[in-house]
Design a protein around this motif. Structure first.
Motif, PDB file in Angstrom:
ATOM      1  N   TYR A  73     -28.951 -18.889 -28.200  1.00 13.00           N
ATOM      2  CA  TYR A  73     -29.571 -18.192 -27.724  1.00 13.00           C
ATOM      3  C   TYR A  73     -30.383 -19.059 -27.377  1.00 13.00           C
ATOM      4  O   TYR A  73     -31.061 -19.996 -28.111  1.00 13.00           O
ATOM      5  N   LEU A  74     -30.955 -19.045 -26.402  1.00 14.95           N
ATOM      6  CA  LEU A  74     -32.186 -20.212 -25.784  1.00 14.95           C
ATOM      7  C   LEU A  74     -33.359 -18.970 -25.021  1.00 14.95           C
ATOM      8  O   LEU A  74     -32.628 -18.869 -23.747  1.00 14.95           O
ATOM      9  N   PRO A  75     -33.444 -18.590 -25.853  1.00  7.71           N
ATOM     10  CA  PRO A  75     -35.733 -17.814 -25.202  1.00  7.71           C
ATOM     11  C   PRO A  75     -36.243 -18.279 -24.231  1.00  7.71           C
ATOM     12  O   PRO A  75     -36.715 -19.630 -24.034  1.00  7.71           O
ATOM     13  N   GLN A  76     -37.055 -17.223 -23.588  1.00  3.68           N
ATOM     14  CA  GLN A  76     -38.055 -17.780 -22.514  1.00  3.68           C
ATOM     15  C   GLN A  76     -39.301 -18.434 -23.736  1.00  3.68           C
ATOM     16  O   GLN A  76     -39.608 -18.220 -25.016  1.00  3.68           O
ATOM     17  N   GLN A  77     -39.474 -19.493 -23.692  1.00  2.00           N
ATOM     18  CA  GLN A  77     -40.538 -20.564 -23.856  1.00  2.00           C
ATOM     19  C   GLN A  77     -41.587 -19.949 -23.951  1.00  2.00           C
ATOM     20  O   GLN A  77     -42.158 -19.487 -23.048  1.00  2.00           O
ATOM     21  N   THR A  78     -42.498 -19.845 -25.213  1.00  2.00           N
ATOM     22  CA  THR A  78     -44.167 -19.479 -25.299  1.00  2.00           C
ATOM     23  C   THR A  78     -45.080 -20.441 -25.437  1.00  2.00           C
ATOM     24  O   THR A  78     -44.876 -21.796 -25.825  1.00  2.00           O
ATOM     25  N   GLY A 136     -41.317 -30.344 -20.634  1.00  2.00           N
ATOM     26  CA  GLY A 136     -40.994 -29.321 -20.704  1.00  2.00           C
ATOM     27  C   GLY A 136     -39.556 -29.850 -20.798  1.00  2.00           C
ATOM     28  O   GLY A 136     -38.472 -28.735 -21.463  1.00  2.00           O
ATOM     29  N   GLY A 137     -38.905 -30.403 -19.807  1.00  2.00           N
ATOM     30  CA  GLY A 137     -37.589 -30.899 -19.791  1.00  2.00           C
ATOM     31  C   GLY A 137     -36.919 -31.094 -21.197  1.00  2.00           C
ATOM     32  O   GLY A 137     -35.614 -30.893 -21.790  1.00  2.00           O
ATOM     33  N   GLN A 138     -37.696 -32.179 -21.926  1.00  3.09           N
ATOM     34  CA  GLN A 138     -37.458 -32.556 -22.586  1.00  3.09           C
ATOM     35  C   GLN A 138     -36.984 -31.711 -24.026  1.00  3.09           C
ATOM     36  O   GLN A 138     -36.284 -31.368 -24.871  1.00  3.09           O
ATOM     37  N   GLN A 139     -37.976 -30.703 -24.051  1.00  7.69           N
ATOM     38  CA  GLN A 139     -37.711 -29.641 -25.205  1.00  7.69           C
ATOM     39  C   GLN A 139     -36.766 -28.690 -25.157  1.00  7.69           C
ATOM     40  O   GLN A 139     -36.364 -28.408 -25.170  1.00  7.69           O
ATOM     41  N   GLN A 140     -36.803 -28.528 -23.329  1.00  9.11           N
ATOM     42  CA  GLN A 140     -35.352 -27.236 -22.984  1.00  9.11           C
ATOM     43  C   GLN A 140     -34.451 -27.848 -23.576  1.00  9.11           C
ATOM     44  O   GLN A 140     -33.150 -27.642 -23.761  1.00  9.11           O
TER      45      GLN A 140
END
Length: 235
Positions: A73-78, A136-140
């Motif tokens: 699961y990859l949730p929406q980031q907060t 942000g891209g690296q975190q995803q």
């Protein structure tokens, strides 16, 4: 054989129905995009698929040996998640938590799996970096590697490109499709981007407090619903 089946599922909050009569199934290698306007029930459905919310009616069943704790699961980031104080390696390894059983520590196999998924996402050189300091891209990419450590069969992705610039979003879409094709991992992805959904997905589920459409991406392109949301240029 279906790995997940949803049969006439409905969901409610405080007795008020927010999503009803949802029926679909996915098999190994399917790529399903769940689309719809804000408040259409997409996030509620994801909660149901993760067994975080029980259906008020109907049922959701897993098949082909898939277990609840084997869904990536990859949730929406907060904002809290973006500022999580841990190394990339630690975040990715946490995807193996459900497989620890009675063990107190990660095994060599867990660490090897984490290293493999970091390499696949192109973040192996960031293993010791602070997650907070990444783009942000690296975190995803880190969170996708984490989700892959939890599963070999099914990924649930909730708006995985939200907040990313167009280049990073395109890279993320391509990585997800490669995982889907190369590993035969089924994907269920919630997205607002209907144009990208029909480009990458094999199937589309369109919600509007109820099921408005379920079928192949090709069938969706030819539907009246697609003409409304995609316009002539998207067909």
């Amino acid at each position: 054989m279906a790995i997940l089946t949803c049969e006439n599922a409905s969901f409610s909050y405080d007795g008020k129905t927010v999503l009803e009569n949802v029926s679909f199934s996915i098999k190994a290698g399917d790529y399903l995009c769940v689309v719809g306007e804000n408040g259409s029930g997409k996030s509620t459905l994801i909660k149901g698929l993760l067994s975080l919310k029980a259906p008020a009616g109907g049922r959701i069943t897993l098949g082909d040996g898939l277990k609840k704790n084997e869904i990536g699961y990859l949730p929406q980031q907060t904002d809290i998640q973006r500022d999580f104080p841990a190394s990339v390696r630690e975040v990715v390894l946490s995807g193996c938590l459900n497989s620890l059983g009675g063990r107190l520590f990660y095994s060599a196999a867990d660490r090897e799996r984490a290293a493999m998924n970091m390499e696949r996402m192109g973040i192996e050189e960031l293993a010791d970096a602070n997650y907070q300091e990444l783009s942000g891209g690296q975190q995803q990419r880190v969170l996708l590697a984490r989700a892959l450590c939890a599963t070999r069969k099914l990924l649930l992705l909730d708006e995985p490109v939200t907040g990313l610039d167009p280049v990073a979003a395109g890279e993320m879409y391509n990585l997800i499709k490669l995982v889907n094709l190369c590993d035969n991992i089924s994907v269920i992805m919630v997205t607002h981007d209907i144009h990208e959904a029909v480009r990458y997905a094999t199937h589309i589920l369109h919600l509007g407090h109820k099921q408005l459409f379920f079928g192949t991406a090709g069938e969706y392109r030819r539907s009246a619903l697609a003409r409304r949301f995609l316009g002539g240029g998207g067909l």
